[in-house]
Write a protein that holds these residues in place. Structure first.
Motif, PDB file in Angstrom:
ATOM      1  N   LYS A  68       0.829  -1.204   0.000  1.00  0.00           N
ATOM      2  CA  LYS A  68       0.000   0.000   0.000  1.00  0.00           C
ATOM      3  C   LYS A  68       0.860   1.250   0.000  1.00  0.00           C
ATOM      4  CE  LYS A  68      -4.240  -1.695   2.180  1.00  0.00           C
ATOM      5  NZ  LYS A  68      -5.129  -1.596   3.362  1.00  0.00           N
ATOM      6  N   ILE A  69       2.009   1.206   0.684  1.00  0.00           N
ATOM      7  CA  ILE A  69       2.922   2.349   0.681  1.00  0.00           C
ATOM      8  C   ILE A  69       3.477   2.582  -0.711  1.00  0.00           C
ATOM      9  CG2 ILE A  69       5.163   3.144   1.532  1.00  0.00           C
ATOM     10  CD1 ILE A  69       4.539   1.747   4.165  1.00  0.00           C
ATOM     11  N   ARG A  70       3.709   1.529  -1.415  1.00  0.00           N
ATOM     12  CA  ARG A  70       4.361   1.653  -2.720  1.00  0.00           C
ATOM     13  C   ARG A  70       3.435   2.232  -3.793  1.00  0.00           C
ATOM     14  NH1 ARG A  70       5.647  -3.183  -6.997  1.00  0.00           N
ATOM     15  NH2 ARG A  70       6.456  -1.856  -8.643  1.00  0.00           N
ATOM     16  N   TYR A  71       2.206   1.699  -3.863  1.00  0.00           N
ATOM     17  CA  TYR A  71       1.341   2.056  -4.982  1.00  0.00           C
ATOM     18  C   TYR A  71       0.779   3.469  -4.843  1.00  0.00           C
ATOM     19  CZ  TYR A  71       1.519  -2.865  -6.243  1.00  0.00           C
ATOM     20  OH  TYR A  71       1.958  -4.112  -6.607  1.00  0.00           O
ATOM     21  N   GLN A  72       0.782   4.198  -5.964  1.00  0.00           N
ATOM     22  CA  GLN A  72       0.191   5.531  -6.024  1.00  0.00           C
ATOM     23  C   GLN A  72      -1.279   5.478  -6.431  1.00  0.00           C
ATOM     24  OE1 GLN A  72       1.958   8.162  -5.036  1.00  0.00           O
ATOM     25  NE2 GLN A  72       3.669   6.760  -4.627  1.00  0.00           N
ATOM     26  N   LYS A  73      -1.700   4.340  -6.937  1.00  0.00           N
ATOM     27  CA  LYS A  73      -3.084   4.202  -7.381  1.00  0.00           C
ATOM     28  C   LYS A  73      -3.914   3.590  -6.254  1.00  0.00           C
ATOM     29  CE  LYS A  73      -1.713  -0.178  -9.507  1.00  0.00           C
ATOM     30  NZ  LYS A  73      -1.540  -0.918 -10.764  1.00  0.00           N
ATOM     31  N   ASN A  74      -5.206   3.781  -6.389  1.00  0.00           N
ATOM     32  CA  ASN A  74      -6.114   3.209  -5.404  1.00  0.00           C
ATOM     33  C   ASN A  74      -6.290   1.706  -5.663  1.00  0.00           C
ATOM     34  OD1 ASN A  74      -6.626   5.655  -4.082  1.00  0.00           O
ATOM     35  ND2 ASN A  74      -8.207   6.213  -5.592  1.00  0.00           N
ATOM     36  N   VAL A  75      -6.057   0.918  -4.626  1.00  0.00           N
ATOM     37  CA  VAL A  75      -6.230  -0.539  -4.715  1.00  0.00           C
ATOM     38  C   VAL A  75      -7.141  -0.967  -3.569  1.00  0.00           C
ATOM     39  CG1 VAL A  75      -5.098  -2.779  -4.736  1.00  0.00           C
ATOM     40  CG2 VAL A  75      -3.928  -0.791  -5.702  1.00  0.00           C
ATOM     41  N   GLU A 127      -6.381   0.755 -13.033  1.00  0.00           N
ATOM     42  CA  GLU A 127      -7.452   1.251 -12.172  1.00  0.00           C
ATOM     43  C   GLU A 127      -8.361   0.087 -11.770  1.00  0.00           C
ATOM     44  OE1 GLU A 127     -10.364   2.707 -15.848  1.00  0.00           O
ATOM     45  OE2 GLU A 127      -9.529   4.185 -14.440  1.00  0.00           O
ATOM     46  N   ASN A 128      -9.108   0.343 -10.696  1.00  0.00           N
ATOM     47  CA  ASN A 128     -10.110  -0.614 -10.197  1.00  0.00           C
ATOM     48  C   ASN A 128      -9.503  -1.965  -9.790  1.00  0.00           C
ATOM     49  OD1 ASN A 128     -12.179   1.279 -10.648  1.00  0.00           O
ATOM     50  ND2 ASN A 128     -12.390   0.599 -12.789  1.00  0.00           N
ATOM     51  N   ALA A 129      -8.248  -1.968  -9.410  1.00  0.00           N
ATOM     52  CA  ALA A 129      -7.626  -3.222  -8.963  1.00  0.00           C
ATOM     53  C   ALA A 129      -8.110  -3.569  -7.561  1.00  0.00           C
ATOM     54  CB  ALA A 129      -6.105  -3.090  -8.971  1.00  0.00           C
ATOM     55  N   TYR A 130      -8.278  -4.872  -7.335  1.00  0.00           N
ATOM     56  CA  TYR A 130      -8.704  -5.287  -5.995  1.00  0.00           C
ATOM     57  C   TYR A 130      -8.096  -6.654  -5.650  1.00  0.00           C
ATOM     58  CZ  TYR A 130     -12.134  -8.542  -8.037  1.00  0.00           C
ATOM     59  OH  TYR A 130     -12.740  -9.556  -8.728  1.00  0.00           O
ATOM     60  N   ILE A 131      -7.938  -6.845  -4.351  1.00  0.00           N
ATOM     61  CA  ILE A 131      -7.560  -8.153  -3.800  1.00  0.00           C
ATOM     62  C   ILE A 131      -8.406  -8.361  -2.554  1.00  0.00           C
ATOM     63  CG2 ILE A 131      -5.757  -9.560  -2.728  1.00  0.00           C
ATOM     64  CD1 ILE A 131      -3.681  -8.043  -4.297  1.00  0.00           C
ATOM     65  N   HIS A 132      -9.179  -9.414  -2.557  1.00  0.00           N
ATOM     66  CA  HIS A 132      -9.991  -9.766  -1.403  1.00  0.00           C
ATOM     67  C   HIS A 132      -9.510 -11.125  -0.888  1.00  0.00           C
ATOM     68  CE1 HIS A 132     -13.492  -7.141  -3.167  1.00  0.00           C
ATOM     69  NE2 HIS A 132     -12.477  -6.428  -2.712  1.00  0.00           N
ATOM     70  N   LEU A 133      -9.084 -11.146   0.366  1.00  0.00           N
ATOM     71  CA  LEU A 133      -8.603 -12.404   0.930  1.00  0.00           C
ATOM     72  C   LEU A 133      -9.168 -12.600   2.328  1.00  0.00           C
ATOM     73  CD1 LEU A 133      -4.961 -12.003   2.217  1.00  0.00           C
ATOM     74  CD2 LEU A 133      -6.099 -10.138   1.040  1.00  0.00           C
ATOM     75  N   SER A 134      -9.300 -13.844   2.690  1.00  0.00           N
ATOM     76  CA  SER A 134      -9.808 -14.173   4.021  1.00  0.00           C
ATOM     77  C   SER A 134      -9.073 -15.399   4.546  1.00  0.00           C
ATOM     78  CB  SER A 134     -11.316 -14.444   3.983  1.00  0.00           C
ATOM     79  OG  SER A 134     -11.588 -15.637   3.270  1.00  0.00           O
TER      80      SER A 134
END
Length: 376
Positions: A257-264, A300-307
């Motif tokens: 999260k620190i690295r990326y400038q885009k919203n994830v 854009e619109n990248a996501y990762i959902h984990l549980s």
């Protein structure tokens, strides 16, 4: 055939003397090893030469492998038994049977010294009682004869199946330990392969921040240091607390999260029993792949959902991410292959790993069935 040729001629000469002396003694005592019968003289001579040659080489290899006094001691037991059998009548001969027993015990000691040394008390106790019973029967009998000796033979043979079964069990246990050691070595190698794969990607992240002279770089260094310490200290363990694995994944996510400038959109839902233990560094490969093949190529619109959840004696890990269609063919890599091998070693027949892929989404489901002793 070089291995078959004798190299120590002094021992070969000694073997020849033992063979010749034992042969002459047996001939003098009237023990006929081979009678010519109706066979021709050339065949009779050939068979005797072959027999003596085989005996010579047997003594040679015995003397090469074992100390001379041991080999001569074993032969001496057989010679004493042969002399007693020849010169004494059965009713006056309490020597042959005990010395035959001692002869075979000595042979067993030469062939299986480790087994004999491990179970020497049981072996000597069993055959000590048999020899004692033999002397009791010999002394108490009014006319000890061949029938009495034949009946006694069953007592001589009785312990043999027990010790043979015990030896087979020892060999089976040795093979199982060997397989376990090999599995442990292979698993350690696979775990060591996880670390370079992970740190290669993480160092790339840090390199990007340093190039950009980001003020967040020091935080990344600290988090990377914590993760490196975890992989070094805990990565070599067979089992670690699942709480530690959760913290490791959270640090990894925070670093990205620190690295990326885009919203994830990254959502990590976890509800675990902190007493549960699992093999270390099992889930990081799947998270790495989600970032590498999902988040990084997307603009854009990248996501990762984990549980990650624990349900009784089962651990369930799920992760899903979207990706670009052109990058889908690079999804499977070395990290995933190593994960499958590690699962085979650490959870044989106790894991389920499945992938679900659509045109824009890739999901992985991993379920681990723990041993009863895995918890607490």
């Amino acid at each position: 055939m070089q291995w078959f040729l004798p190299k120590d001629y002094k021992i070969l000469l000694l073997s020849g003397l033992i063979t010749a002396g034992l042969t002459l003694l047996l001939v003098q005592l009237g023990y006929v090893i081979l009678d010519s019968g109706g066979m021709g003289k050339p065949l009779f001579v050939l068979i005797n030469v072959l027999g003596l040659s085989i005996t010579l080489y047997i003594f040679y290899f015995l003397l090469i492998r074992y100390p001379m006094y041991q080999v001569l001691g074993v032969i001496g037991l057989l010679v004493i038994a042969a002399l007693a059998e020849h010169f004494l009548h059965i009713s006056e001969n309490p020597i042959t049977v005990p010395f035959i027993i001692l002869f075979w015990l000595a042979v067993a000691y030469l062939i299986l010294p480790q087994f004999f040394r491990k179970y020497w008390m049981g072996i000597l106790l069993a055959y000590g009682m048999i020899i004692a019973y033999y002397f009791f029967s010999f002394i108490s009998a009014t006319d000890y004869g061949g029938d009495d000796r034949a009946n006694f033979a069953k007592y001589m043979l009785l312990p043999i199946p027990v010790f043979v079964a015990l030896w087979i069990y020892e060999q089976w246990r040795w093979v199982q330990n060997l397989k376990a050691d090999r599995t442990k070595a292979e698993l350690t190698l696979l775990q060591s392969q996880v670390n370079p794969h992970f740190f290669f990607n993480t160092l790339n992240n840090l390199y990007g921040l340093i190039i950009e002279k980001s003020p967040q770089a020091p935080d990344v260094v600290l988090k990377l240091s914590d993760m490196m310490r975890y992989t070094i200290d805990m990565g070599k363990e067979d089992k670690v607390s699942i709480r530690d694995e959760v913290n490791f994944l959270e640090n990894y996510i925070a670093l990205h999260k620190i690295r990326y400038q885009k919203n994830v959109d990254i959502q990590f839902d976890h509800e675990v029993d902190t007493d549960i233990q699992v093999a270390p560094l099992l889930f990081i490969n799947l998270l790495e792949n989600a970032f590498k093949h999902g988040v990084e190529p997307l603009t854009e619109n990248a996501y990762i959902h984990l549980s990650l959840r624990t349900i009784q004696n089962r651990v369930v890990f799920k992760i899903a991410n979207n990706y670009e269609t052109d990058a889908s063919n690079t999804k499977n890599g070395t990290g995933l292959d190593n994960l499958k091998k590690r699962l085979e070693h650490a959870y044989p027949n106790r894991y389920e790993l499945s992938m679900d892929k659509t045109e824009t989404m890739y999901a992985v489901h991993l379920s681990l069935l723990l041993n009863i002793t895995a918890a607490g």
